[in-house]
Scaffold this motif. Structure first.
Motif, PDB file in Angstrom:
ATOM      1  N   LEU A 127       6.489  22.442   1.698  1.00 14.33           N
ATOM      2  CA  LEU A 127       7.072  23.503   0.902  1.00 14.33           C
ATOM      3  C   LEU A 127       7.859  22.884  -0.244  1.00 14.33           C
ATOM      4  O   LEU A 127       8.552  21.884  -0.068  1.00 14.33           O
ATOM      5  N   ALA A 128       7.752  23.486  -1.424  1.00 14.53           N
ATOM      6  CA  ALA A 128       8.511  23.035  -2.598  1.00 14.53           C
ATOM      7  C   ALA A 128       9.303  24.218  -3.144  1.00 14.53           C
ATOM      8  O   ALA A 128       8.764  25.326  -3.285  1.00 14.53           O
ATOM      9  N   PHE A 129      10.579  23.965  -3.448  1.00 13.17           N
ATOM     10  CA  PHE A 129      11.470  25.007  -3.946  1.00 13.17           C
ATOM     11  C   PHE A 129      12.053  24.567  -5.291  1.00 13.17           C
ATOM     12  O   PHE A 129      12.683  23.505  -5.370  1.00 13.17           O
ATOM     13  N   ASP A 130      11.853  25.373  -6.320  1.00 14.54           N
ATOM     14  CA  ASP A 130      12.542  25.143  -7.590  1.00 14.54           C
ATOM     15  C   ASP A 130      13.905  25.815  -7.495  1.00 14.54           C
ATOM     16  O   ASP A 130      14.050  27.022  -7.730  1.00 14.54           O
TER      17      ASP A 130
ATOM     18  N   PRO B 122       1.380  29.283  -4.803  1.00 14.98           N
ATOM     19  CA  PRO B 122       2.718  29.898  -4.788  1.00 14.98           C
ATOM     20  C   PRO B 122       2.913  30.804  -3.583  1.00 14.98           C
ATOM     21  O   PRO B 122       1.981  31.466  -3.125  1.00 14.98           O
ATOM     22  N   LEU B 123       4.152  30.851  -3.083  1.00 17.93           N
ATOM     23  CA  LEU B 123       4.513  31.740  -1.981  1.00 17.93           C
ATOM     24  C   LEU B 123       5.499  32.810  -2.435  1.00 17.93           C
ATOM     25  O   LEU B 123       5.926  33.640  -1.633  1.00 17.93           O
ATOM     26  N   SER B 124       5.885  32.783  -3.699  1.00 15.77           N
ATOM     27  CA  SER B 124       6.740  33.821  -4.273  1.00 15.77           C
ATOM     28  C   SER B 124       6.100  34.291  -5.574  1.00 15.77           C
ATOM     29  O   SER B 124       5.280  33.590  -6.182  1.00 15.77           O
ATOM     30  N   GLU B 125       6.488  35.477  -6.012  1.00 16.89           N
ATOM     31  CA  GLU B 125       5.865  36.042  -7.201  1.00 16.89           C
ATOM     32  C   GLU B 125       6.132  35.217  -8.445  1.00 16.89           C
ATOM     33  O   GLU B 125       5.281  35.088  -9.319  1.00 16.89           O
ATOM     34  N   SER B 126       7.299  34.595  -8.507  1.00 12.42           N
ATOM     35  CA  SER B 126       7.635  33.788  -9.685  1.00 12.42           C
ATOM     36  C   SER B 126       7.066  32.384  -9.606  1.00 12.42           C
ATOM     37  O   SER B 126       7.033  31.660 -10.607  1.00 12.42           O
ATOM     38  N   GLY B 127       6.622  31.947  -8.422  1.00 10.43           N
ATOM     39  CA  GLY B 127       6.097  30.604  -8.254  1.00 10.43           C
ATOM     40  C   GLY B 127       7.154  29.559  -8.002  1.00 10.43           C
ATOM     41  O   GLY B 127       6.841  28.363  -7.937  1.00 10.43           O
ATOM     42  N   ASN B 128       8.420  29.986  -7.824  1.00 10.97           N
ATOM     43  CA  ASN B 128       9.469  28.978  -7.570  1.00 10.97           C
ATOM     44  C   ASN B 128       9.455  28.467  -6.138  1.00 10.97           C
ATOM     45  O   ASN B 128      10.131  27.486  -5.822  1.00 10.97           O
ATOM     46  N   VAL B 129       8.679  29.105  -5.269  1.00 12.22           N
ATOM     47  CA  VAL B 129       8.450  28.603  -3.911  1.00 12.22           C
ATOM     48  C   VAL B 129       6.947  28.420  -3.737  1.00 12.22           C
ATOM     49  O   VAL B 129       6.169  29.352  -3.983  1.00 12.22           O
ATOM     50  N   ARG B 130       6.553  27.225  -3.347  1.00 12.79           N
ATOM     51  CA  ARG B 130       5.137  26.913  -3.213  1.00 12.79           C
ATOM     52  C   ARG B 130       4.890  26.232  -1.865  1.00 12.79           C
ATOM     53  O   ARG B 130       5.797  25.627  -1.282  1.00 12.79           O
ATOM     54  N   GLY B 131       3.672  26.321  -1.396  1.00  7.62           N
ATOM     55  CA  GLY B 131       3.338  25.720  -0.113  1.00  7.62           C
ATOM     56  C   GLY B 131       1.985  25.055  -0.139  1.00  7.62           C
ATOM     57  O   GLY B 131       1.136  25.349  -0.987  1.00  7.62           O
TER      58      GLY B 131
ATOM     59  N   VAL C  97       0.854  -1.183   0.000  1.00  5.65           N
ATOM     60  CA  VAL C  97       0.000   0.000   0.000  1.00  5.65           C
ATOM     61  C   VAL C  97       0.892   1.236   0.000  1.00  5.65           C
ATOM     62  O   VAL C  97       1.705   1.419   0.904  1.00  5.65           O
ATOM     63  N   ASN C  98       0.739   2.070  -1.021  1.00  3.16           N
ATOM     64  CA  ASN C  98       1.582   3.254  -1.177  1.00  3.16           C
ATOM     65  C   ASN C  98       0.718   4.506  -1.114  1.00  3.16           C
ATOM     66  O   ASN C  98      -0.167   4.706  -1.953  1.00  3.16           O
ATOM     67  N   PHE C  99       0.967   5.355  -0.107  1.00  2.00           N
ATOM     68  CA  PHE C  99       0.247   6.616   0.054  1.00  2.00           C
ATOM     69  C   PHE C  99       0.939   7.698  -0.778  1.00  2.00           C
ATOM     70  O   PHE C  99       2.138   7.941  -0.604  1.00  2.00           O
ATOM     71  N   ILE C 100       0.186   8.348  -1.653  1.00  2.00           N
ATOM     72  CA  ILE C 100       0.731   9.402  -2.504  1.00  2.00           C
ATOM     73  C   ILE C 100       0.332  10.750  -1.913  1.00  2.00           C
ATOM     74  O   ILE C 100      -0.852  11.093  -1.841  1.00  2.00           O
ATOM     75  N   ARG C 101       1.328  11.510  -1.464  1.00  2.00           N
ATOM     76  CA  ARG C 101       1.044  12.766  -0.777  1.00  2.00           C
ATOM     77  C   ARG C 101       0.510  13.826  -1.737  1.00  2.00           C
ATOM     78  O   ARG C 101       0.880  13.884  -2.913  1.00  2.00           O
ATOM     79  N   LYS C 102      -0.340  14.678  -1.220  1.00  2.00           N
ATOM     80  CA  LYS C 102      -0.675  15.916  -1.910  1.00  2.00           C
ATOM     81  C   LYS C 102       0.574  16.793  -1.966  1.00  2.00           C
ATOM     82  O   LYS C 102       1.338  16.832  -1.000  1.00  2.00           O
ATOM     83  N   ARG C 103       0.775  17.498  -3.070  1.00  2.00           N
ATOM     84  CA  ARG C 103       1.968  18.326  -3.239  1.00  2.00           C
ATOM     85  C   ARG C 103       1.560  19.785  -3.446  1.00  2.00           C
ATOM     86  O   ARG C 103       0.449  20.082  -3.902  1.00  2.00           O
ATOM     87  N   PRO C 104       2.472  20.723  -3.136  1.00  2.00           N
ATOM     88  CA  PRO C 104       2.190  22.136  -3.419  1.00  2.00           C
ATOM     89  C   PRO C 104       1.964  22.360  -4.910  1.00  2.00           C
ATOM     90  O   PRO C 104       2.611  21.736  -5.753  1.00  2.00           O
ATOM     91  N   THR C 105       1.038  23.242  -5.235  1.00  2.00           N
ATOM     92  CA  THR C 105       0.666  23.502  -6.627  1.00  2.00           C
ATOM     93  C   THR C 105       1.107  24.907  -7.056  1.00  2.00           C
ATOM     94  O   THR C 105       1.279  25.807  -6.227  1.00  2.00           O
ATOM     95  N   TYR C 106       1.279  25.068  -8.366  1.00  2.00           N
ATOM     96  CA  TYR C 106       1.616  26.387  -8.906  1.00  2.00           C
ATOM     97  C   TYR C 106       0.407  27.304  -8.934  1.00  2.00           C
ATOM     98  O   TYR C 106       0.545  28.532  -8.863  1.00  2.00           O
ATOM     99  N   ASP C 107      -0.783  26.739  -9.065  1.00  2.00           N
ATOM    100  CA  ASP C 107      -2.001  27.551  -9.091  1.00  2.00           C
ATOM    101  C   ASP C 107      -2.598  27.621  -7.690  1.00  2.00           C
ATOM    102  O   ASP C 107      -2.661  26.608  -6.984  1.00  2.00           O
TER     103      ASP C 107
END
Length: 704
Positions: free
Chosen positions: A236-239, A200-209, A166-176
């Motif tokens: 948090l996701a960082f490009d 997004p948590l930054s204007e460019s969307g490279n940081v998302r939460g 059984v593999n749980f797939i996490r929800k991830r931060p989105t760009y929208d």
């Protein structure tokens, strides 16, 4: 009910405002990486409906269901929401081929193909469940999808248990930017709130939460039982560059239960005769009983995308699981003047786990064709500390069954835990693995690989040494997929089974590892313009050293097990997707026959026949209305050694209806156990509570 932690409203508000303030006016000029999509899209599945592609972390080779030479089921978020599958117990109860055995209110076994499911993973990471049981609950609020890979999975999971992974797939931060708030209430004062905010948590969307919070409280149809769940998840996701993405996350799940049962209703008396209970609400738990479970998970994932379409993924995870209980147990005893003996216990336990995995995956050319390869290494460590205390005045004491049912057993005073009632041990695993998909011809594909595993343990388990040392054990895997047409493919697979075990036998020694072989073959179809997946499979498994309960001995370490040999053969049929416009289906039928070393039928507590189905339909004349239903049926089951502890065949029916008020608001009604069927949840250990009677849940949701 005791109060649990809550996330301050101000904190939720700040995060939500932080996400929605960054609507990034320059979005039309953003050059986003190829992986900049939401969770469903990143895994290749459709964003609507029940049909979905398994996560790449489930098969390690990023295969579709049709390319995988094993049965596989994916339960998407839409199905979770349609039928209010808020618990993993509900999810697996709705999965074809999986049998859920709620042996107590807050402890559950899961079986598939006749054997216990022990491999529970989170985005492909995690050690097998300690003892093979789920304690407490796993709430589905933080997860987008659940993949169930049927059969042995030694290549992908590290241990080759032949049941399922059984593999749980996490929800991830989105760009929208997006948000979802849901409120629900139902039978027995059940109340639940869900909040999910992402963007997004930054204007460019490279940081998302992404922030997820859920709280569920309620009483129960069971006398004296109530529970509160609190769930929090932040991510948090960082490009870091066009080629690098770092994702970090934290999850906290608490389950506090009052009136929880340790064991359940005895199904037979001291003479082996069946006990008949008139009320579905009967419960042996006392007013002073509780069972609190607290689990936290932290992870960091770094993905690097090479220019040759290869990717590397480094994942580190940490888990801590804590239990605090005050319990009461009762069983039929011919040596007791009342016919029953009771035991009170106070228990505390803590498990800490660390996992690390590094993998490389991508295409390569050989013989003029392109193939797929994954190689990697994994290390894991788990430390367990436990202590049990018993009340001297109520330690194996004669009690009246009716007093237990009335909740009138007095609360004991506990002695300090003796040395032989404590545990302190460490388990370790290391492995390297490689898997490949070779395109031998345009229509014939070979999936093969192996994992080499080393495992060791040390420490004390209730006064007995827990010494296991296994090095360089190789688990091979091989499968063939032949594309008959664009719609149909045949497959066959073989794998060896190997899984270290830590149960104690009647000599107080750790039993030998689980070993065996598993075979599977079948046909899969991708029909109706690729909107419906169908499959049929036959399987055969032979296992040695299957841990089989052999009684309790406090002096030797508590529960004891013998290593038995079993064979399991069966058939699985499954269909998932859109059967007709607006008609979504997910379900299947399973037949499994299990024999022991003497070729007699074994493990009779598992149903030989089972049918599970979920259906929803959007009305053409009223497209805002969706109606649906569930049907679950299983054949008769009985305890292996006490046939009087049995449950006849039964069926459960559920209904749902939802109405999309506008683009933001919707409302829904769910009705479970429509016919108010009276049934036992499990006869595995000769004890069981009754299942949920007819109940209803109403909810309203707002989405942005």
């Amino acid at each position: 009910m005791r109060t649990m932690f809550t996330v301050p409203t101000s904190a939720l508000t700040l995060v939500a405002l932080g996400i929605f303030n960054h609507t990034y006016a320059a979005e039309n000029t953003l050059d986003l990486p190829a992986t900049a999509v939401n969770a469903a899209e990143s895994e290749g599945g459709s964003t609507e409906g029940y049909q979905s592609k398994p996560s790449a972390t489930t098969t390690r080779l990023n295969l579709t269901a049709q390319q995988t030479p094993q049965g596989i089921t994916s339960i998407k978020r839409e199905q979770l929401d349609d039928f209010k599958l808020n618990s993993i117990r509900n999810v697996l109860d709705s999965t074809p081929g999986v049998n859920v055995q709620k042996i107590e209110t807050d402890r559950t076994y899961f079986t598939a193909r006749g054997f216990d499911i022990t491999n529970f993973q989170y985005d492909g990471m995690g050690l097998p469940l300690n003892g093979g049981t789920l304690v407490g609950d796993i709430d589905m609020a933080p997860y987008e999808q659940v993949d169930i890979l049927h059969g042995a999975n030694g290549l992908m999971s590290g241990t080759g248990n032949p049941s399922a992974t059984v593999n749980f797939i996490r929800k991830r931060p989105t760009y929208d930017p997006q948000a979802n708030v849901s409120l629900s209430g139902g039978s027995w004062d059940k109340r639940r709130v869900d909040l999910d905010v992402s963007g997004p948590l930054s204007e460019s969307g490279n940081v998302r939460g992404r922030l997820i919070y859920a709280n569920e409280t309620g009483n129960s149809y069971l006398d004296r039982y109530s529970r509160e769940k609190n769930i929090f998840s932040g991510m948090l996701a960082f490009d870091l560059s066009d080629s690098d993405t770092l994702t970090v996350g934290y999850e906290d799940q608490k389950s506090n239960a009052n009136g929880a049962s340790w064991g359940a209703l005895p199904l037979t008396d001291a003479n082996g005769k069946a006990i008949h209970y008139h009320s579905k609400s009967s419960n042996i738990a006392q007013p002073w009983v509780y069972w609190d479970v607290h689990t936290t998970r932290t992870f960091a994932e770094w993905e690097h995308r090479f220019q040759n379409d290869w990717t590397s993924t480094l994942t580190l995870t940490a888990m801590e699981h804590r239990e605090d209980t005050n319990m009461f147990y009762i069983y039929g005893d011919s040596g007791s003047p009342t016919g029953y003996t009771g035991v009170a216990s106070k228990y505390k336990g803590k498990i800490r786990e660390l996992d690390g995995d590094l993998s490389f995956s991508g295409p390569f050319n050989l013989g003029g064709r392109e193939h797929q390869l994954t190689v990697g290494a994994n290390v894991a460590r788990s430390k367990t500390q436990e202590a049990s205390r018993f009340g001297s005045a109520s330690y194996y004491t004669p009690v009246e069954l009716q007093d237990a049912l009335n909740g009138s057993i007095p609360r004991p005073i506990y002695d300090l835990a003796p040395v032989d009632s404590t545990s302190n041990f460490t388990d370790r695993q290391k492995s390297i693995y490689a898997g490949a998909r070779f395109n031998l011809t345009d229509d014939l594909h070979l999936i093969t690989g192996a994992r080499m595993l080393s495992a060791d343990s040390d420490g004390e388990n209730y006064g007995t040494g827990r010494d296991v040392s296994i090095h360089g054990k190789v688990t091979p895997y091989a499968g063939l997929v032949y594309d008959l047409t664009e719609q149909y493919s045949l497959y066959a697979s073989y794998t060896k089974i190997f899984s270290p075990q830590y149960y104690l036998n009647s000599q107080g020694k750790v039993i030998d590892p689980l070993e065996g072989k598993s075979y599977e073959m079948g046909i899969k179809g991708h029909l109706l313009d690729n909107t419906l997946d169908v499959s049929a499979a036959v399987f055969h498994t032979k296992q040695d050293n299957v841990a089989t309960y052999a009684g309790y001995d406090a002096a030797l370490g508590g529960d004891l097990y013998d290593g038995e040999s079993y064979k399991s053969s069966g058939v699985e049929l499954q269909a998932t997707g859109e059967l007709a416009p607006g008609l979504q289906v997910s379900g299947g039928y399973t037949y499994v026959y299990i024999t022991d070393a003497d070729n007699d039928r074994g493990r009779t507590f598992i149903p030989r026949n089972a049918l599970t189905s979920s259906v929803t339909y959007k009305l053409p004349s009223a497209p805002k209305v969706k109606v649906g239903g569930t049907l679950k049926w299983q054949s008769k089951i009985e305890n292996d050694t006490t046939p009087a502890a049995s449950q006849d065949a039964y069926a459960l029916v559920g209904l749902m209806a939802s109405y999309q008020i506008d683009s933001h608001w919707s409302t829904q009604l769910n009705l479970d156990n429509l016919t108010n069927e009276k049934y036992l949840q499990s006869v595995r250990y000769g004890q069981s509570n009754f299942g949920d009677p007819r109940n209803v849940t109403a909810s309203v949701s707002w989405k942005f």
